[in-house]
Design a protein around this motif. Structure first.
Motif, PDB file in Angstrom:
ATOM      1  N   VAL A  71      -2.376   2.398  -2.419  1.00 28.27           N
ATOM      2  CA  VAL A  71      -1.632   1.143  -2.512  1.00 28.27           C
ATOM      3  C   VAL A  71      -0.140   1.435  -2.689  1.00 28.27           C
ATOM      4  N   ALA A  72       0.168   2.327  -3.636  1.00 29.04           N
ATOM      5  CA  ALA A  72       1.568   2.655  -3.895  1.00 29.04           C
ATOM      6  C   ALA A  72       2.224   3.250  -2.654  1.00 29.04           C
ATOM      7  N   GLU A  73       1.506   4.143  -1.969  1.00 24.95           N
ATOM      8  CA  GLU A  73       2.067   4.763  -0.768  1.00 24.95           C
ATOM      9  C   GLU A  73       2.377   3.706   0.300  1.00 24.95           C
TER      10      GLU A  73
ATOM     11  N   ALA B 108       8.721  -0.564   1.801  1.00 24.58           N
ATOM     12  CA  ALA B 108      10.061  -0.720   1.241  1.00 24.58           C
ATOM     13  C   ALA B 108      11.091   0.117   1.983  1.00 24.58           C
ATOM     14  N   LEU B 109      10.648   1.244   2.531  1.00 24.48           N
ATOM     15  CA  LEU B 109      11.556   2.131   3.257  1.00 24.48           C
ATOM     16  C   LEU B 109      11.652   1.781   4.740  1.00 24.48           C
ATOM     17  N   GLY B 110      10.947   0.753   5.181  1.00 22.96           N
ATOM     18  CA  GLY B 110      10.927   0.389   6.591  1.00 22.96           C
ATOM     19  C   GLY B 110      12.225  -0.259   7.054  1.00 22.96           C
ATOM     20  N   ASP B 111      12.329  -0.426   8.356  1.00 22.97           N
ATOM     21  CA  ASP B 111      13.540  -0.982   8.980  1.00 22.97           C
ATOM     22  C   ASP B 111      13.420  -2.477   9.276  1.00 22.97           C
TER      23      ASP B 111
ATOM     24  N   ILE C 164       4.170  -1.445  -6.519  1.00 21.16           N
ATOM     25  CA  ILE C 164       4.122   0.005  -6.790  1.00 21.16           C
ATOM     26  C   ILE C 164       3.922   0.242  -8.285  1.00 21.16           C
ATOM     27  N   LEU C 165       4.643  -0.516  -9.112  1.00 19.15           N
ATOM     28  CA  LEU C 165       4.496  -0.394 -10.555  1.00 19.15           C
ATOM     29  C   LEU C 165       3.086  -0.752 -10.985  1.00 19.15           C
TER      30      LEU C 165
END
Length: 573
Positions: free
Chosen positions: A280-282, A288-291, A304-305
């Motif tokens: 799930v976190a991955e 979040a890092l996507g464009d 993630i938390l």
């Protein structure tokens, strides 16, 4: 000897060959003594087991073994044999210590002729039990181990001490009329025939030591360790049994085995279950890092938390399970219509569906119950849905695409894994806060739809069994109805010949699986005292029934209505 009496048979142990030869010769000039010399402790023990001696005379230092150690081992080989220590001149402290340790007497090591003159009478006195040493009848009566005297050929009980009588719960007079088999467990190898064989071996082949299972007068089994030794009592060959209660030892051994299994289970639970929140976190990190435009970074960090907190909770729970011995100390009412959908998230895919047939509440440890349901859910999804793995095999280990953020189409079409049948959104699974993900991961194939999805429906609800049933694991009362709950699916099911094995740790039919999921399920059920019956659902899938659980009436489950979108027909999540 002029009076016709037999000489005192003395076993003399001394590693100083020159001195021993001189003292031995001097002792043999006394007709009341018959002396045999050996040079080391092991030879002395071997001779004691093979022959009958009236007394042991031993040098203090025998090399690898000291005289006191020899004394204790000698009395195992020949219980109660008198022991006289040969100490250096001026070693009064050694002499006093030897008497406190149980030696009958001591002799000072001086000139052989002088020592022999004193030794002759002292050895004879020790052999006749006339020295201020051990009262062997008192030892027999007051010993804190069992002592049983047997006939060497028939195994007949000649005498038995009070401690053994108390251990078994019989009067001594009763035991003297019984055979060993009558106060043994009865099943092989704890039988009268085996007892007689052991006694004959001790008489002809040497000492025997083994574990045995006795049975008290009240029927309670008691594990013991038995040491058998040939001896001579009152001029008759006998076999002496020294019996020790090893109940505590067995309990410690069982506790260590349980602890070892719990440690293995802890490692298995962490490595097995922790992958779901980790995935799930991955997934949310990737998002979040996507464009893509419109990325909700705050929502991603929150998810993630939550996954990290879940992993921390799982580790803590698993450690508690290990350290707590697997027993449930406290339970509370767990409303399943509220909790099950939340637990479903670890296994849910866009094409899988959870249905709570009837809202129910079960008394349980909520954290452990969560482990049980999550593993059952994951088991159903992994084995019941072809969408649980990608075509290339490059999928997450558990095949749970619900552990990744859902794809666009699941949001657009209102996936049944995130909505109730009435259309009311389940708050914890709101699709409005989920970002899109790679469509190939979501569907288990390519994005063009070449590989259609095949989902699985998992159902849970309460049950009552009126007729006695035979559970797959665990036990139930022979009579009366039992309550419980079930978890079933419409997947391919579990072959009947696998039912007895699926709960074993490491057993799996999935090359990528760990084989721990259902072992964890059994562990949690055992901790609560529930039995499990594994069968087949109406649709041919797997059905797990947990029997012996305590359920609360539906009306007491005040929170269930908030999540019961389907009413009487059951709620789909």
């Amino acid at each position: 000897m002029d009076d016709g009496s037999e000489p005192v048979e003395v076993l003399y142990a001394d590693s100083d060959g020159s001195y021993a030869a001189s003292l031995g010769d001097a002792l043999r000039t006394h007709e009341e003594l018959s002396v045999e010399h050996v040079a080391d402790a092991e030879t002395a023990l071997s001779r004691l087991r093979a022959g009958a001696f009236d007394c042991v005379l031993a040098q203090r230092d025998l090399g690898a073994t000291d005289a006191m150690t020899l004394m204790h081992r000698a009395r195992e080989a020949s219980p109660g044999i008198p022991f006289v220590l040969l100490v250096p001149d001026g070693a009064a402290d050694v002499a006093a210590a030897s008497r406190r340790a149980g030696a009958n007497d001591y002799l000072v090591r001086r000139d052989p002729e002088r020592t022999a003159a004193v030794a002759a009478d002292r050895l004879a006195v020790a052999a006749d039990h006339q020295s201020p040493g051990v009262d062997y009848q008192q030892v027999f009566e007051e010993a804190t181990v069992g002592i049983v005297v047997h006939h060497p050929e028939t195994g007949e009980i000649i005498d038995i001490n009070p401690w053994m009588s108390e251990l078994l719960g019989y009067d001594r007079s009763e035991l003297l009329t019984m055979t060993v088999g009558e106060f043994s467990a009865g099943e092989e190898p704890y039988t009268q025939d085996q007892a007689e064989r052991n006694i004959r071996r001790a008489a002809t082949e040497g000492p025997q030591r083994f574990e045995w299972l006795d049975e008290r007068a009240d029927g309670e089994p008691v594990p013991v360790e038995v040491s058998l030794r040939r001896t001579v009592i009152g001029g008759h060959d006998r076999v002496l049994a020294i019996v020790q209660d090893i109940t505590e030892r067995k309990e410690r051994e069982a506790s260590l085995r349980r602890q070892s299994r719990r440690m293995e289970e802890f490692a298995g639970v962490v490595s097995h279950d922790i992958r779901s929140p980790l995935t799930v976190a991955e997934g949310w990190v990737d998002y979040a890092l996507g464009d893509d435009e419109g990325i909700d970074e705050e929502a991603a960090l929150e998810r993630i938390l939550q996954a990290i907190e879940r992993m921390d909770e799982m580790i803590d729970d698993s450690l508690t399970l290990v350290r707590g011995g697997g027993e449930v100390d406290a339970t509370e009412p767990v409303p399943m219509a509220e909790e099950a959908p939340e637990w479903w998230e670890v296994a849910a895919t866009a094409d899988a569906e959870l249905v709570v047939d009837t809202p129910f509440t079960v008394e349980a440890d909520p954290n452990r119950l969560r482990h049980l349901f999550e593993n059952l859910f994951r088991n159903s999804v992994e084995h019941g849905s072809t969408s649980s793995r990608t075509e290339s095999g490059d999928s997450v280990e558990h095949g749970s695409t619900g552990s990744r953020p859902p794809a666009d189409d699941s949001v657009e079409h209102g996936s049944t894994s995130s909505r109730t049948q009435s259309g009311d959104s389940v708050e914890h699974d709101s699709t409005g806060s989920r970002p899109p993900a790679d469509d190939s991961v979501e569907h288990g194939g390519t994005a063009d739809g070449d590989h259609p999805r095949a989902g699985v429906t998992v159902r849970t609800g309460p049950l009552t069994v009126d007729d006695p049933v035979e559970p797959t694991v665990g036990s139930l009362p022979d009579e009366g109805s039992v309550e419980g709950f079930y978890v079933e699916d419409d997947g391919p099911g579990i072959p009947p010949d696998e039912h007895d094995r699926v709960f074993e740790a490491g057993h799996t039919t999935d090359a990528n699986g760990t084989g721990l999921g259902l072992a964890i399920v059994r562990r949690v059920a055992d901790a609560h005292g529930w039995a499990i019956r594994l069968g087949e659902s109406d649709s041919g899938g797997a059905r797990f029934e947990f029997l012996g659980a305590t359920l609360r009436a539906n009306g007491e489950d005040d929170s269930a209505g908030e999540h019961d979108g389907a009413g009487e027909d059951g709620s789909a999540v």
